[in-house]
Design an enzyme around this catalytic site. Structure first.
Site, PDB file in Angstrom:
ATOM      1  CB  CYS A 112      -0.967  -0.028   1.180  1.00 44.51           C
ATOM      2  SG  CYS A 112      -0.165  -0.034   2.796  1.00 44.51           S
ATOM      3  CG  HIS A 113       1.138   6.060   0.555  1.00 43.50           C
ATOM      4  ND1 HIS A 113       0.677   7.249   1.026  1.00 43.50           N
ATOM      5  CD2 HIS A 113       2.285   6.356  -0.099  1.00 43.50           C
ATOM      6  CE1 HIS A 113       1.510   8.225   0.658  1.00 43.50           C
ATOM      7  NE2 HIS A 113       2.495   7.701  -0.028  1.00 43.50           N
TER       8      HIS A 113
END
Length: 105
Positions: free
Chosen positions: A64-65
């Site tokens: 993810c981020h």
């Protein structure tokens, strides 16, 4: 497959072989900004409905981020019967420091 644990360094994630399913659990707008080639986009909020798109017999490495959503994805996948799971520690933000072709946001 993931003998060193579930938290993969950017270098380890980059060097994963083709048997590993790379899973991007970010939102489409994030994917449009930056992505790691070869990853399938299934936003975390859609994972329960779309888990059938993944092969439970193959390893999965999520990202993810920054690494939080991918950990939630691993928990869900483990409950769905997936066994060989890991994630990119630090997320695509950490990966982009290794690979300058992946923009930071």
């Amino acid at each position: 497959m993931f003998e060193q644990g579930i938290h993969l360094s950017p270098e380890t994630y980059r060097d994963l072989d083709g048997t590993v399913q790379r899973l991007d659990v970010r939102e489409p707008w994030e994917y449009d900004l930056a992505r790691i080639p070869g990853a399938v986009l299934i936003p975390l909020g859609e994972l329960a409905d779309r888990v059938g798109e993944l092969d439970p017999t193959r390893p999965v490495a999520a990202y993810c981020h920054h690494g939080t959503r991918s950990l939630y994805a691993l928990r869900f996948l483990q409950g769905a019967g997936f066994k060989d799971l890991a994630h990119l520690a630090g997320g695509i933000d950490a990966y982009s420091r290794l690979d300058p072709t992946v923009p930071r946001y």
